[in-house]
Write an enzyme that holds these catalytic residues in place. Structure first.
Site, mmCIF file in Angstrom:
data_model
loop_
_atom_site.group_PDB
_atom_site.id
_atom_site.type_symbol
_atom_site.label_atom_id
_atom_site.label_comp_id
_atom_site.label_asym_id
_atom_site.label_seq_id
_atom_site.Cartn_x
_atom_site.Cartn_y
_atom_site.Cartn_z
ATOM 1 N N LYS A 15 69.562 52.050 10.941
ATOM 2 C CA LYS A 15 68.651 52.640 11.936
ATOM 3 C C LYS A 15 68.709 51.871 13.261
ATOM 4 O O LYS A 15 68.789 52.462 14.327
ATOM 5 C CB LYS A 15 67.199 52.631 11.445
ATOM 6 C CG LYS A 15 66.933 53.478 10.229
ATOM 7 C CD LYS A 15 65.445 53.610 9.948
ATOM 8 C CE LYS A 15 64.733 52.316 9.627
ATOM 9 N NZ LYS A 15 65.148 51.689 8.378
ATOM 10 N N ARG A 86 56.258 54.992 8.781
ATOM 11 C CA ARG A 86 56.950 54.621 7.551
ATOM 12 C C ARG A 86 56.126 54.983 6.314
ATOM 13 O O ARG A 86 56.556 54.719 5.197
ATOM 14 C CB ARG A 86 57.110 53.102 7.594
ATOM 15 C CG ARG A 86 58.410 52.550 7.120
ATOM 16 C CD ARG A 86 58.292 51.083 7.439
ATOM 17 N NE ARG A 86 59.355 50.281 7.002
ATOM 18 C CZ ARG A 86 60.190 49.672 7.834
ATOM 19 N NH1 ARG A 86 60.119 49.874 9.133
ATOM 20 N NH2 ARG A 86 61.086 48.859 7.355
ATOM 21 N N ARG A 119 74.557 41.341 6.526
ATOM 22 C CA ARG A 119 73.968 41.640 7.847
ATOM 23 C C ARG A 119 73.735 40.354 8.650
ATOM 24 O O ARG A 119 73.267 39.352 8.138
ATOM 25 C CB ARG A 119 72.638 42.369 7.648
ATOM 26 C CG ARG A 119 71.948 42.670 8.969
ATOM 27 C CD ARG A 119 71.055 43.848 8.889
ATOM 28 N NE ARG A 119 69.837 43.624 8.117
ATOM 29 C CZ ARG A 119 68.900 44.549 7.974
ATOM 30 N NH1 ARG A 119 69.049 45.725 8.526
ATOM 31 N NH2 ARG A 119 67.836 44.290 7.244
ATOM 32 N N ARG A 152 68.795 37.032 8.901
ATOM 33 C CA ARG A 152 67.333 37.105 8.802
ATOM 34 C C ARG A 152 66.882 36.520 7.463
ATOM 35 O O ARG A 152 67.524 36.767 6.439
ATOM 36 C CB ARG A 152 66.859 38.558 8.862
ATOM 37 C CG ARG A 152 66.929 39.175 10.224
ATOM 38 C CD ARG A 152 66.361 40.594 10.129
ATOM 39 N NE ARG A 152 66.751 41.389 11.256
ATOM 40 C CZ ARG A 152 66.830 42.730 11.243
ATOM 41 N NH1 ARG A 152 66.550 43.390 10.148
ATOM 42 N NH2 ARG A 152 67.169 43.388 12.314
ATOM 43 N N ARG A 163 62.036 45.832 -1.007
ATOM 44 C CA ARG A 163 61.868 46.790 0.096
ATOM 45 C C ARG A 163 62.268 48.197 -0.337
ATOM 46 O O ARG A 163 61.681 49.176 0.098
ATOM 47 C CB ARG A 163 62.695 46.349 1.305
ATOM 48 C CG ARG A 163 62.180 45.033 1.876
ATOM 49 C CD ARG A 163 62.945 44.619 3.097
ATOM 50 N NE ARG A 163 62.633 45.501 4.205
ATOM 51 C CZ ARG A 163 63.362 45.585 5.314
ATOM 52 N NH1 ARG A 163 64.443 44.867 5.447
ATOM 53 N NH2 ARG A 163 62.993 46.381 6.274
HETATM 54 P P1 AMP Z 1 62.489 46.760 9.793
HETATM 55 O O1 AMP Z 1 63.101 45.861 10.799
HETATM 56 O O2 AMP Z 1 62.199 48.138 10.329
HETATM 57 O O3 AMP Z 1 63.280 46.835 8.539
HETATM 58 O O4 AMP Z 1 61.058 46.147 9.425
HETATM 59 C C1 AMP Z 1 60.899 44.827 8.939
HETATM 60 C C2 AMP Z 1 59.516 44.637 8.311
HETATM 61 O O5 AMP Z 1 58.498 44.851 9.306
HETATM 62 C C3 AMP Z 1 59.145 45.578 7.175
HETATM 63 O O6 AMP Z 1 59.671 45.160 5.926
HETATM 64 C C4 AMP Z 1 57.617 45.497 7.209
HETATM 65 O O7 AMP Z 1 57.146 44.286 6.655
HETATM 66 C C5 AMP Z 1 57.334 45.446 8.712
HETATM 67 N N1 AMP Z 1 57.193 46.803 9.291
HETATM 68 C C6 AMP Z 1 58.032 47.385 10.202
HETATM 69 N N2 AMP Z 1 57.623 48.621 10.509
HETATM 70 C C7 AMP Z 1 56.510 48.852 9.770
HETATM 71 C C8 AMP Z 1 55.635 49.973 9.615
HETATM 72 N N3 AMP Z 1 55.832 51.117 10.286
HETATM 73 N N4 AMP Z 1 54.578 49.843 8.770
HETATM 74 C C9 AMP Z 1 54.358 48.710 8.099
HETATM 75 N N5 AMP Z 1 55.143 47.628 8.168
HETATM 76 C C10 AMP Z 1 56.228 47.681 9.005
#
Ligand code: AMP
Length: 208
Positions: A15, A86, A119, A152, A163
Site C-alpha cells: 500500500k 481499517r 522489507r 522496522r 497483524r
Molecule cells: P501501517 O503502517 O499502515 O501498517 O500501520 C502500522 C500500525 O499503525 C498498525 O499496525 C497499527 O498499530 C497502527 N495503525 C495504523 N493505521 C491504523 C488505523 N487506521 N487504526 C488503528 N491503528 C492503526
C-alpha cells in the site's frame, strides 16, 4: 489530478509503495496513518508514546483516537489515503466522503510473511523497499532522500502473524462492507511492481 483514493490491503501488501507512486503520478498528497503514528512515536509526543505500544505489537489503536488523528487529513480535498480506515466503525465515519476509488491490494498471507522479513524503510520518510523485490540502487541507502534504510522494529514474523489475525478480524468486515456496496476494486498485489502500478493506474483512468 483532483482525486481521492483509499487503499486497503493486508500488512506488507504494498500500500505504501503504491501510494507513493500514485501520489507522484497524480500530484496529490499521500496520507499514511501508520507513517503519521511512526513520526509521532519518533518525536515521543503524548500520542506517539501511546502509539508506540500498538505499533510494536501490531494491534490497532482505538477507533476514536484514530478518528481524531486522521480527521484533519480526511477533510482535505485530494489525497491517497493509506492505512485508514481499517475497521468497520472507522469506515462508517467516512460515509459522507466521496472516494473516486476504493482499491484493495490482494496479497495472500504467505506472501505477506515473506515480504515483511525483507522489507526496509528509509529512516527519514516513508519510502519502502524490499531486499529482493524492490531493492534500492545503492545497498542500504534510500534512492529518494539518501537516508539510511532501516528494518522496522515490528517487521518480524511474529508481529506479521499477529497483524494478519487483526486484519482478518477487523479489516475484512470493512472490505466485505465495501464489496457488498459494489464500490471496491481489486488489484493483484502479488505481481511485479510495475504491473501493480499499471493495473491501479488503469482503474483510476477508467473510473466512471
Ligand atoms: P501501517 O503502517 O499502515 O501498517 O500501520 C502500522 C500500525 O499503525 C498498525 O499496525 C497499527 O498499530 C497502527 N495503525 C495504523 N493505521 C491504523 C488505523 N487506521 N487504526 C488503528 N491503528 C492503526
Amino acid at each position: 489530478m483532483k482525486i481521492k483514493v483509499m487503499l486497503l490491503g493486508p500488512p506488507a501488501s504494498g500500500k505504501g509503495t503504491l501510494a507513493e507512486y500514485l501520489s507522484k503520478k497524480l500530484e496529490v498528497p499521500h496520507f499514511s496513518s501508520g507513517q503519521i503514528l511512526r513520526d509521532e512515536a519518533a518525536k515521543s509526543t503524548p500520542l506517539g508514546k501511546k502509539a508506540a505500544i500498538y505499533l510494536k505489537s501490531g494491534k490497532l489503536l482505538p477507533d476514536d483516537l484514530m478518528l481524531s488523528v486522521m480527521q484533519p487529513y480526511v477533510e482535505q480535498e485530494h489525497y491517497i489515503l493509506d492505512g485508514f480506515p481499517r475497521t468497520l466503525p472507522q469506515g462508517k465515519t467516512l460515509e459522507k466522503i466521496h472516494f473516486d476509488l476504493i482499491l484493495l491490494l490482494d496479497v495472500p498471507p504467505k506472501v505477506v510473511i515473506e515480504r515483511v522479513t525483507g522489507r526496509r524503510t528509509c529512516a527519514l520518510g516513508e519510502h519502502v523497499y524490499h531486499l529482493k523485490n524492490n531493492p534500492p540502487k545503492r545497498e542500504g541507502i534510500c534512492d529518494v532522500d539518501g537516508s539510511k534504510l532501516i528494518k522496522r522494529e515490528e517487521d518480524t514474523v511474529a508481529v506479521a502473524k499477529a497483524r494478519l489475525k487483526v486484519y482478518a478480524k477487523l479489516t475484512l468486515p470493512l472490505i466485505s462492507y465495501y464489496q457488498q456496496r459494489g464500490v471496491l476494486r481489486r488489484v493483484n498485489g502479488n505481481q511485479p511492481l510495475y504491473k501493480v502500478f499499471e493495473d491501479a493506474y488503469k482503474l483510476i483512468s477508467s473510473r466512471s
